[in-house]
Scaffold this motif. Sequence first.
Motif, mmCIF file in Angstrom:
data_model
loop_
_atom_site.group_PDB
_atom_site.id
_atom_site.type_symbol
_atom_site.label_atom_id
_atom_site.label_comp_id
_atom_site.label_asym_id
_atom_site.label_seq_id
_atom_site.Cartn_x
_atom_site.Cartn_y
_atom_site.Cartn_z
ATOM 1 N N SER A 210 22.893 -7.778 13.884
ATOM 2 C CA SER A 210 23.617 -6.906 13.391
ATOM 3 C C SER A 210 25.089 -7.542 12.622
ATOM 4 C CB SER A 210 24.367 -5.908 14.525
ATOM 5 O OG SER A 210 23.346 -5.075 15.104
ATOM 6 N N ALA A 211 25.743 -8.280 13.383
ATOM 7 C CA ALA A 211 26.782 -9.277 12.824
ATOM 8 C C ALA A 211 26.047 -10.011 11.454
ATOM 9 C CB ALA A 211 27.329 -10.252 13.725
ATOM 10 N N CYS A 212 24.952 -10.555 11.432
ATOM 11 C CA CYS A 212 24.425 -11.274 10.547
ATOM 12 C C CYS A 212 24.302 -10.202 9.482
ATOM 13 C CB CYS A 212 23.261 -11.843 10.753
ATOM 14 S SG CYS A 212 22.414 -12.826 9.378
ATOM 15 N N PHE A 213 23.677 -9.205 9.597
ATOM 16 C CA PHE A 213 23.451 -8.187 8.702
ATOM 17 C C PHE A 213 24.940 -7.819 7.946
ATOM 18 C CE2 PHE A 213 22.625 -3.755 7.372
ATOM 19 C CZ PHE A 213 21.466 -3.951 6.076
ATOM 20 N N LEU A 214 25.767 -7.285 8.592
ATOM 21 C CA LEU A 214 27.105 -7.183 8.033
ATOM 22 C C LEU A 214 27.861 -8.111 7.306
ATOM 23 C CD1 LEU A 214 28.576 -5.242 11.115
ATOM 24 C CD2 LEU A 214 27.660 -4.178 9.057
#
Length: 108
Positions: free
Chosen positions: A32-36
């Motif tokens: 999720s952090a990578c996607f954000l």
Amino acid sequence: MLKNYLRTAFRNLWQHKGFSFLNIMGLTIGMSACFLVFLYVKFELSYDDFHSKGNRIYRIVTDINNPTETLHFSVAAPAMPVAAKRDFPEIESRSGSIPAASWSGAGM
């Protein structure tokens, strides 16, 4: 053969519930952090992409050097676009901007 691999994976997940939960949550948060971060970088790099000739747009700023500090302003003097168009014939058009404080009365 794939069926055996899946059965073994689910059996290990079921036997080690706490460890599996921790690993899956860590993977979820990381993805999720990578996607954000990807979305943020994509947005920052796509700023002003809606202009058909965006690579030909420039911004003039003002830097005032004092003995103690350097002041950076995002606007130039009102006569600057006129003088730049007069001195540089390759400038096709110009526009100016007024700080928002001038419109709202704030800062006066």
